[in-house]
Design a protein around this motif. Structure first.
Motif, short mmCIF file in Angstrom:
data_model
loop_
_atom_site.label_atom_id
_atom_site.label_comp_id
_atom_site.label_asym_id
_atom_site.label_seq_id
_atom_site.Cartn_x
_atom_site.Cartn_y
_atom_site.Cartn_z
N ASP A 97 -25.74 -0.11 35.55
CA ASP A 97 -24.68 -0.39 36.56
C ASP A 97 -24.05 -1.39 36.47
OD1 ASP A 97 -26.04 1.69 38.15
OD2 ASP A 97 -27.45 0.23 38.93
N ARG A 98 -23.92 -1.91 34.98
CA ARG A 98 -22.97 -3.33 34.74
C ARG A 98 -21.50 -2.75 34.26
NH1 ARG A 98 -26.01 -7.53 33.58
NH2 ARG A 98 -28.37 -7.23 33.74
N ALA A 99 -20.59 -3.81 34.88
CA ALA A 99 -19.45 -3.61 34.51
C ALA A 99 -19.24 -4.21 33.01
CB ALA A 99 -18.39 -4.42 35.33
N VAL A 100 -18.87 -3.50 31.85
CA VAL A 100 -18.80 -3.93 30.74
C VAL A 100 -17.49 -4.30 30.17
CG1 VAL A 100 -19.57 -3.35 28.27
CG2 VAL A 100 -20.73 -2.23 30.19
N THR A 101 -17.37 -5.42 29.54
CA THR A 101 -16.40 -5.96 28.73
C THR A 101 -16.40 -5.89 27.39
OG1 THR A 101 -15.59 -7.09 30.66
CG2 THR A 101 -14.46 -7.93 28.69
N ASP A 102 -15.52 -5.23 26.68
CA ASP A 102 -15.58 -5.29 24.85
C ASP A 102 -14.47 -5.86 24.60
OD1 ASP A 102 -17.73 -2.79 24.51
OD2 ASP A 102 -16.52 -1.78 26.13
N VAL A 103 -14.89 -6.66 23.38
CA VAL A 103 -13.94 -7.39 22.52
C VAL A 103 -14.10 -7.05 21.14
CG1 VAL A 103 -13.11 -9.69 22.21
CG2 VAL A 103 -14.17 -9.15 24.32
N SER A 104 -13.08 -7.10 20.48
CA SER A 104 -13.19 -6.89 18.90
C SER A 104 -12.58 -8.18 18.32
CB SER A 104 -12.78 -5.57 18.73
OG SER A 104 -12.85 -5.41 17.06
N MET A 105 -13.15 -8.64 17.63
CA MET A 105 -12.55 -9.78 16.68
C MET A 105 -12.21 -9.33 15.22
SD MET A 105 -14.92 -12.84 18.30
CE MET A 105 -13.85 -14.16 17.70
N THR A 106 -11.09 -9.34 14.66
CA THR A 106 -10.59 -9.05 13.27
C THR A 106 -10.00 -10.22 12.39
OG1 THR A 106 -8.42 -8.50 14.14
CG2 THR A 106 -10.27 -6.58 14.13
N THR A 107 -9.56 -11.14 13.03
CA THR A 107 -9.11 -12.29 12.23
C THR A 107 -9.88 -13.29 11.87
OG1 THR A 107 -6.92 -12.07 13.90
CG2 THR A 107 -7.14 -14.13 12.48
N PRO A 108 -9.82 -13.34 10.50
CA PRO A 108 -10.98 -14.41 9.99
C PRO A 108 -10.38 -15.72 10.26
CG PRO A 108 -10.12 -12.94 8.16
CD PRO A 108 -9.19 -12.74 9.43
N ILE A 109 -11.48 -16.71 10.46
CA ILE A 109 -11.52 -18.01 10.65
C ILE A 109 -11.57 -19.05 9.46
CG2 ILE A 109 -12.54 -19.91 11.95
CD1 ILE A 109 -12.65 -18.21 14.40
N ARG A 110 -12.69 -18.83 8.71
CA ARG A 110 -12.79 -19.61 7.53
C ARG A 110 -11.75 -19.37 6.38
NH1 ARG A 110 -19.22 -17.58 7.15
NH2 ARG A 110 -19.80 -18.28 9.28
N TYR A 111 -11.04 -18.32 6.33
CA TYR A 111 -10.22 -18.09 5.20
C TYR A 111 -9.05 -17.25 5.58
CZ TYR A 111 -14.04 -14.68 4.90
OH TYR A 111 -15.02 -13.73 5.17
N GLY A 112 -8.05 -17.07 4.96
CA GLY A 112 -7.04 -16.22 5.23
C GLY A 112 -7.37 -14.63 5.30
N ASP A 113 -6.51 -13.96 5.97
CA ASP A 113 -6.93 -12.44 6.43
C ASP A 113 -6.55 -11.48 5.02
OD1 ASP A 113 -4.16 -12.40 6.48
OD2 ASP A 113 -4.01 -12.15 8.84
N ALA A 114 -6.18 -12.10 4.15
CA ALA A 114 -5.90 -11.20 3.01
C ALA A 114 -6.84 -11.48 1.77
CB ALA A 114 -4.58 -11.33 2.53
#
Length: 745
Positions: free
Chosen positions: A360-377
């Protein structure tokens, strides 16, 4: 060392990582690694050596303890693989290198490394196989990926020759603008100032919903995207607002970042808080408000002290049964790694998301794709994903949507077949990931190298729709069987081990079998009979070559029925829950020879002899539908040898002349007889069979039974049981017993 300086400079300019491979004599590679790190001026405090020797003046761990780097970053990590290469250690250490840093791999000469047998290979040599039977396919592929990928320098340490420089000439990294605090944010503004990417800001914003009950948040991300940090920022806000936040994860170290970020955030707030890092680092209390506290999953699932919010970090590494328990919390969040050794995020979504959507819960979905520790390439991340198949996936739904048992091809896939077709390997491994709660890089090495494992699949237009991983077991020597029987550790051979050590059958290791380690059908084509089609083909292939086919798994009613429908019969039900699945494990076999039939017959008989006793003690909390399915999957009906006095006792219960508690034994025998092999399968409704299990077999108190089975009162529950006993007495009792029954009506 010039190549190290060039790699380090390029890595810093691009905010990426670089991999330096030093191959050759062990001592020479260690000397060159020390020289390389000196040349790039990386402090010892920012360096970790993982391997057999602490040859640098810095932090050191054996490969078996590589998990100590989880949740941490270093500028340089040296993995010394001369004595062994543990794929899990690669997965755990490579992610610990920060942007601008170096990952240094020490290895034997690459040309001969695949032929060398090391300590990890020895772990793959399960009896009756020896280490000489282990292939080098995983390392051969591993070396090929080192040679093929960008950002990887390879140096022959013995000659000093640079075989490839690993330089990519990337553009300089651009400053990442700080995320703009979202309009209308409910968490304090200082929170969003600490977010490093827009992804992290959006994840923290999603956590704001947990201030209300009946909310759920799911955050999925690759490793290094900051999901645990986002959870920590949210936990700090929730605690400052007076909420009790319970955090859980497979191990505390997995959740350590949550506490670190919550602590740092609260330091910017005008609040007093206490976190005793020395005596109790797993708890953070905000004065006059709430707290953030940790508990391991089995304890946290009981929701101790009534938390307001539960945060489950690395949720994909926990079994569905455990995850379902957290849905009883007022508000709950699940964070999980999509690709990585922590657990398969895709598996989490396939197994658990249906349960979550049905709540019965309202569900919020989040997807994280950007790296934090290093560049995304970052090229090292690209290499690691390919080398360890961290991003392996099944084929796209549309490619196999029309699959049926009539359209598929049964394929015997050797390691050579998989190595020759990278696409096929990715599809096979991607499906196998879904068949298990926790798949690690070492599973890829086992798939390719272990001499006791084979792969069978169904393909549709060349794409994998179902796959099974099989392990040869049994056929053990007398010495090995004696070692196993006496409690010695024998790798592999799970089914003979259980039957020998726990059930005291030393001869169980003589017959040869194939155990189904994992089996999976593509989610888009389930319930079409493809799993059964695969098992049917496996039996047709192996029936003339083995004594039995077997399986062991965490029992659910659906799974037990699936295996029973495919000819497998129950021989054992474990008396403690499996740490991985959270369920009681069942062992089932499908005999293929006279020796296999004899093994199944004696263990089936022993199971029937003991099951009534264990259900009332160690298995008294096993789900009634699991018990029903497991008993129905036995191959023979248990004996029903009640004495005249016991029959009179049973016959007196419906009319109230006697009570069950006087002697539960005959009632349990009658219940097991009917649930295992009923004369009339329609005699009892499912709820009535559950009542038999919970009250008669598991001896649970009347109030508990009445409440859990939905009876309006204990009296109604008792009357229903009396009616059940009457029907079973008429089905299984002799004429004189029925006359005794009629006397009390």
């Amino acid at each position: 060392m010039d190549i190290a300086r060039s790699l380090r400079a390029e890595a810093r300019r691009a905010n990426e990582r670089r991999l330096l491979v030093l191959a050759g004599d062990p001592e020479t590679t260690r000397e060159r690694a020390a020289a390389a790190l000196d040349a790039v001026d990386i402090p010892s405090a920012e360096t970790t050596v993982v391997g057999p020797e602490p040859f640098l003046d810095c932090e050191h761990h054996e490969q078996s303890r590589a998990e100590e780097l989880l949740g941490r970053t270093q500028t340089a990590v040296v993995l010394d693989a001369h004595e062994e290469l543990r794929p899990d250690a690669v997965g755990r250490t490579v992610g610990a290198v920060d942007g601008g840093g170096l990952y240094v791999l020490l290895a034997p000469p690459l040309e001969t490394w695949p032929e060398k047998r090391d300590g990890f290979d020895a772990s793959l040599a399960v009896p009756p196989f020896g280490v000489e039977d282990v292939s080098g396919h995983f390392r051969r592929r591993f070396v090929e990926t080192l040679r093929a990928h960008r950002g990887i320098a390879i140096v022959d340490a013995d000659s000093g020759t640079v075989e490839q420089d690993g330089l990519t000439d990337p553009p300089p990294s651009r400053p990442v603008p700080s995320p703009i605090p979202p309009a209308g944010a409910q968490f304090r503004p200082e929170t969003y100032v600490q977010c490093l990417t827009d992804d992290q800001r959006d994840a923290v914003r999603a956590f704001e919903s947990l201030q209300q009950d009946d909310e759920a948040v799911v955050v999925e991300a690759d490793r290094g995207r900051g999901k645990s940090s986002a959870a920590g920022l949210a936990a700090g806000n929730l605690a400052a607002a007076g909420r009790d936040v319970l955090v859980t994860a497979p191990q505390y170290r997995s959740a350590g970042e949550v506490f670190t970020r919550a602590t740092h955030l609260l330091e910017t707030f005008d609040v007093e808080f206490v976190r005793d890092r020395a005596s109790n680092p797993q708890r953070l209390d905000v004065a006059g408000a709430g707290c953030v506290r940790y508990a391991p999953p089995d304890e946290a699932a009981l929701l101790p002290d009534g938390p307001d919010v539960v945060i489950v970090d690395e949720a994909a590494a926990l079994p569905v049964r455990r995850l379902e328990q957290f849905l009883d919390a007022p508000a709950v969040a699940f964070t999980t790694t999509v690709h990585g050794y922590e657990g398969a995020g895709r598996g989490f979504s396939v197994r658990f998301r249906d349960h979550l959507s049905e709540s019965d819960r309202a569900v919020t979905d989040v997807s994280m794709t950007t790296p934090i520790r290093y560049g995304d390439a970052d090229p090292v991340e690209v290499w690691a994903f390919r080398a360890l198949l961290l991003d392996a996936r099944p084929p796209a739904d549309q490619l196999i949507a029309d699959s049926t048992p009539e359209t598929v091809e049964y394929r015997r896939l050797s390691a050579a077949d998989l190595l020759a077709d990278e696409h096929l390997l990715r599809e096979v491994f991607g499906l196998l990931v879904l068949a298990h709660y926790r798949t690690e890089p070492s599973d890829l090495a086992r798939l390719l190298d272990a001499p006791n494992l084979t792969v069978r699949a169904l393909t549709h237009d060349g794409h994998v729709v179902a796959v099974a991983l099989l392990a040869q077991e049994g056929g053990l020597s007398a010495d090995t069987r004696a070692t196993m029987y006496e409690g010695g550790r024998v790798r592999g051979n799970m089914l003979p081990d259980v039957l020998s050590t726990q059930l005291r059958d030393e001869a169980a290791g003589i017959p040869v079998g194939q155990r189904v380690l994992r089996i999976a059908t593509h989610a888009a084509v389930r319930s079409r009979g493809l799993g059964s089609e695969l098992l049917s083909n496996i039996k047709a292939e192996f029936a003339d070559h083995v004594d039995w086919l077997g399986v062991g798994y965490g029992a659910t009613p659906e799974l037990v029925r699936f295996w029973a429908d495919n000819g497998y019969q129950t021989v054992h039900l474990a008396t403690s829950r499996n740490a991985t699945s959270g369920e009681y494990s069942v062992v089932m076999v499908d005999p293929c020879s006279d020796d296999g039939a004899a093994l199944a017959a004696r263990h089936g008989a022993w199971f029937q002899d003991r099951i009534a006793a264990v259900l009332s003690d160690p298995l008294d909390d096993c789900g009634p539908d699991v018990v029903r399915a497991v008993l129905r999957a036995t191959a023979r009906a248990p004996s029903l040898s009640l004495s005249k006095w016991e029959w009179r006792l049973v016959a007196g219960v419906p009319g109230g002349a006697s009570v069950l508690d006087t002697n539960p034994k005959p009632f349990r025998e009658l219940a097991c007889r009917h649930l295992s092999d009923p004369i009339d399968p329609t005699a009892l409704a499912p709820r009535e069979e559950r009542l038999l299990v919970k009250k008669v077999l598991q001896a649970q108190p009347w109030p508990t039974v009445a409440d859990e089975l939905g009876f309006v009162s204990e009296r109604e529950c008792m009357r229903t049981l009396g009616g059940i006993v009457e029907r079973l007495t008429r089905l299984y009792g002799d004429p004189w017993v029925q006359e005794e029954l009629d006397r009390h009506q």
